[in-house]
Structure formats: structure tokens, C-alpha cells
Design a protein around this motif. Sequence first.
Motif, PDB file in Angstrom:
ATOM      1  N   GLU A 160       0.958  -1.212   0.050  1.00  0.00           N
ATOM      2  CA  GLU A 160       0.112   0.080  -0.014  1.00  0.00           C
ATOM      3  C   GLU A 160       0.833   1.158  -0.044  1.00  0.00           C
ATOM      4  O   GLU A 160       1.822   1.213   0.721  1.00  0.00           O
ATOM      5  CB  GLU A 160      -0.716  -0.309   1.192  1.00  0.00           C
ATOM      6  CG  GLU A 160      -2.051   1.051   1.364  1.00  0.00           C
ATOM      7  CD  GLU A 160      -2.766   0.996   2.568  1.00  0.00           C
ATOM      8  OE1 GLU A 160      -3.326  -0.226   2.830  1.00  0.00           O
ATOM      9  OE2 GLU A 160      -2.791   2.137   3.453  1.00  0.00           O
TER      10      GLU A 160
ATOM     11  N   ARG B 123       2.245   4.418   1.244  1.00  0.00           N
ATOM     12  CA  ARG B 123       2.066   5.034   2.423  1.00  0.00           C
ATOM     13  C   ARG B 123       1.352   6.310   2.575  1.00  0.00           C
ATOM     14  O   ARG B 123       0.718   6.592   3.629  1.00  0.00           O
ATOM     15  CB  ARG B 123       3.683   5.118   3.381  1.00  0.00           C
ATOM     16  CG  ARG B 123       3.837   3.999   4.293  1.00  0.00           C
ATOM     17  CD  ARG B 123       4.949   4.303   4.827  1.00  0.00           C
ATOM     18  NE  ARG B 123       5.874   4.191   4.108  1.00  0.00           N
ATOM     19  CZ  ARG B 123       7.351   4.477   4.670  1.00  0.00           C
ATOM     20  NH1 ARG B 123       7.448   4.864   5.678  1.00  0.00           N
ATOM     21  NH2 ARG B 123       8.426   4.336   3.646  1.00  0.00           N
TER      22      ARG B 123
ATOM     23  N   GLY C 130      -2.423   5.577   0.247  1.00  0.00           N
ATOM     24  CA  GLY C 130      -3.250   4.348   0.496  1.00  0.00           C
ATOM     25  C   GLY C 130      -3.609   3.662  -0.927  1.00  0.00           C
ATOM     26  O   GLY C 130      -4.286   2.526  -0.724  1.00  0.00           O
TER      27      GLY C 130
END
Length: 432
Positions: free
Chosen positions: A71, A73, A76
Motif C-alpha cells: 500500500e 504509505r 493508500g
Amino acid sequence: MAEKITAVKGMNDLLPTDSGRWEALEDTVRQLMRRHAYRNIRTPIVEPTALFVRGLGEVTDIVEKEMYSFEDRLNGEQLTLRPEATAGVVRAVVEHNLLYDGGKRLYYMGPMFRHERPQRGRYRQFHQIGAEALGFAGAEVDAELILLAVSLWQTLGLKDVRLELNSLGQPPERAQHRAALIAYFEQHADQLDEDAKRRLHSNPLRILDTKNPAMQALVEAAPKLIDFLGDASLKHFETVRQILDANGVGYRINPRLVRGMDYYNLTVFEFITEHLGSQGTICGGGRYDYLIEQVGGKPAPAVGWALGVERVLELLKEQGVGAPDVVADAYAIVPDVQALPHVLQTLQQLRRAGVKVQMHAPSGVAMPGQGMGSMKSQFKKADTSGARYALIFGGDEMQRGEVTLKALRDGQGAQVCLPLADVAQWAKRLQS
Ligand code: ATP
Ligand code: MG
């Protein structure tokens, strides 16, 4: 000393001892692609995870267990290191509307990432070279791509590569086959392994791709897709075969060849060697007429292949195809630090003329006023460098406006003085 940091498991450094072969392969590929009118495309190494889930199919080895997904950071976003490049190429082609004025022939080279068990010929970062022809429906383009791969093996000097061919037909034909396959496997449910049981109703075709030796006999006797093909699919397959026959390309039809991604239809093929143990597939591909639509583009046909660079190079090594010569033509010996500015000027002139020149430089931690090292040690370095000539920029010669050329290999020891003012005149003599 601080603790050493080592490379990630399954991901390899490519060192100068091997990079010559890689560069030679890349050069050969570029030349061959130009001759076939395929043009280079470079897409990002990171793509949205959804591209692969949708493109490759949810119930495939790659999407189920091999992807490096994470993912972002900051926002998302779900991202994945590309496990293959076809999906990314298709995304780019759609995003930039490349098919607006007709089909496109493209090729790429680069690293791919799959979380597999590292072993000979199977790495977590590996490299593929691939060719894709998008927007063409005809069987002649399938054949063109296969012939392109065959030319590559020939140009590289690879032997003992066999071609396996199959047709996966069209979706309605596959649906009929799928039903027959499920019925067959249900009859033999006691012989299915865990993977197969799980895939029985989601993706039974994948069971045919099993590597489990205990299931080979079962899979061997399963209903064959090729028996479900209609006239149009059979005709397409026949045209491919006719072109291969006319070009003297041998092949074996393997009704069990299904390939690892769901996006294929009609022609599929693999190039396989017996010389690399169980990782013997060096190249695989086929037609994927529904992928473009699947990732949001206007429906358009396509066909392509990808080869595993590590496996092709391993095979070349195995078959004793020599690595290209990367040694310099001449090694420059410089007794006097004062002479360096003039020496480098001459070396640059030689390089502009196409001569491969290696300049002597003392190795190790720099010491003030260390100098260039003794003549003896410089000659030793020149010798071990493999260069055919030494160029000696001695003080006396340079005073006279000359440099000494000494043969280190053929006619060893012979030497001659050459004018520094006239480098272009004698540069050609040094070139290999
Ligand atoms: P395999 O059956 O060996 O796992 P695949 O069907 O997953 O291969 P493709 O996705 O078709 O392979 O990739 C094309 C080529 O890339 C393969 O034929 C092989 O030469 C090479 N390749 C695939 N996975 C790896 C890997 N993990 N390490 C090195 N090369 C690989
Ligand atoms: Mg695989």
C-alpha cells in the motif's frame, strides 16, 4: 567494520563478468526488433494492483501467491511490482490511445518480480524481453512473432529449443470445454490435490497446468480443448501452422499447453529446452484478444510473447556460446603525473576515433604525491588487462612529440614510435 547488508533473497546483482553477455543479447534483440518493425516501449515497474488482478485473472499462480503488493504509505493506493509486462503495455496502449491509427508492434526489456521459491532459473527479480503486436487479428501476426523468436535463437546460436503449440479457441468453445473438464474431474475427485480441488469450479483449466507428478496421468486423459474448437478457430490455427511449415519451423502440438495467465485465447506457444532441468521454458506467449477490453480499452485483438533473459543466457552458457570480448584495445602507461593533462587529451582523441582505451590509474586509497606507480607494475597491469597494445607515454618520447606503441599479444614486444600530433592517422591500427 559495520555489519554487511546483502541483496534480497532471489534478487541478483549482475556483475561485469556476466554483463557482457546481457548487453550482447540486448543488442541482438534491438537489431532484430528493428528488422521486424517492432518499436520499444517502457512502462513503469509499479502498477495499480487491480491491473494484474483484472488482467491476469484472480485464480492464477501469479495473482494468488506471487505478487509483491503493497500500500502506498501516503495515499493508500494498492500497488504491485509488475510480475509481467503485457498488462502494463496494454494499459499504456489504452491510456495513450495508441491504436487510433491502426495496429502497433512493440517490444520491451526489463525486470519483473514474482515471490516464488528461488532456484536455478527461477528468481524473485528476473528479466524478460517481450514482443507484443496489438490491434492485429490475423494468424499471420501470430506466425510473425513466432518466426521472430526463432530468428533470435538462430542469431544467438542457441540449439535444441523446441516449439510447442496449442490453440485455446474462443470463449464459447472454452465454456463447453470447461463444463466437460469439471465433469471429468468431478468423476475423479479422489485423485485431485488441494490446489486442484480449490480450482475445480473457479478455474479448472488451471488444473491442466499442474506441476504435481501424481496428477499427470489424470490430466493427460482429461478432455482436450482442441476437440471443442469450431471452424474459425481451427482455420486460424491451421494458418499459423502453414506459415511455420513453409518457413521450416518445426513444432509439436501440445493439447495440454494452457499457459499461466487467463488472458490467452486461440494460439498459445512455448519454446522449451531439455538443458535447463525443470525450468526449461525459455519463452512463452500467445494471443490475448480480450485483455485490452478487460482493462478498459476499446476491444482490439493482440498477440505477444515474453522470454526469460536469465534462462536464455544460462542456456547460451550451457551450450558454450562464447561471451563477447570486452577488453580494451590499448592500455595507457603513464610514468609521470605531470604528463597527465596531455595524455588524457590524446586518449580522448583515440576514443573519438573508436579505439577502446584503458588508462592506468593507481589502485587503492589515495596518498598525496603517490605518483602513478613503477613502470614494472604498470606493465603488469597492462598485461593482465588483456589489452593487445600498451601505449607508453614516457617523458623522453613526449618531449619529441611521440608515444611508444608496444604489442602485448600478437608479435609481442614489437614497438614503434608514433606522432602525438597525428593520432587519427594511426588510431585505426589499434582497433580490433
Ligand atoms: P514457469 O512455468 O517456468 O513458471 P511462466 O509460465 O510462469 O513460467 P511466463 O509468465 O510465461 O512464465 O514468463 C515468460 C518467461 O519468463 C518464462 O518462460 C521464463 O523463461 C521466464 N520466467 C518466468 N518466471 C520466472 C522466474 N521466476 N525467474 C526467471 N525466469 C522466469
Ligand atoms: Mg510461473
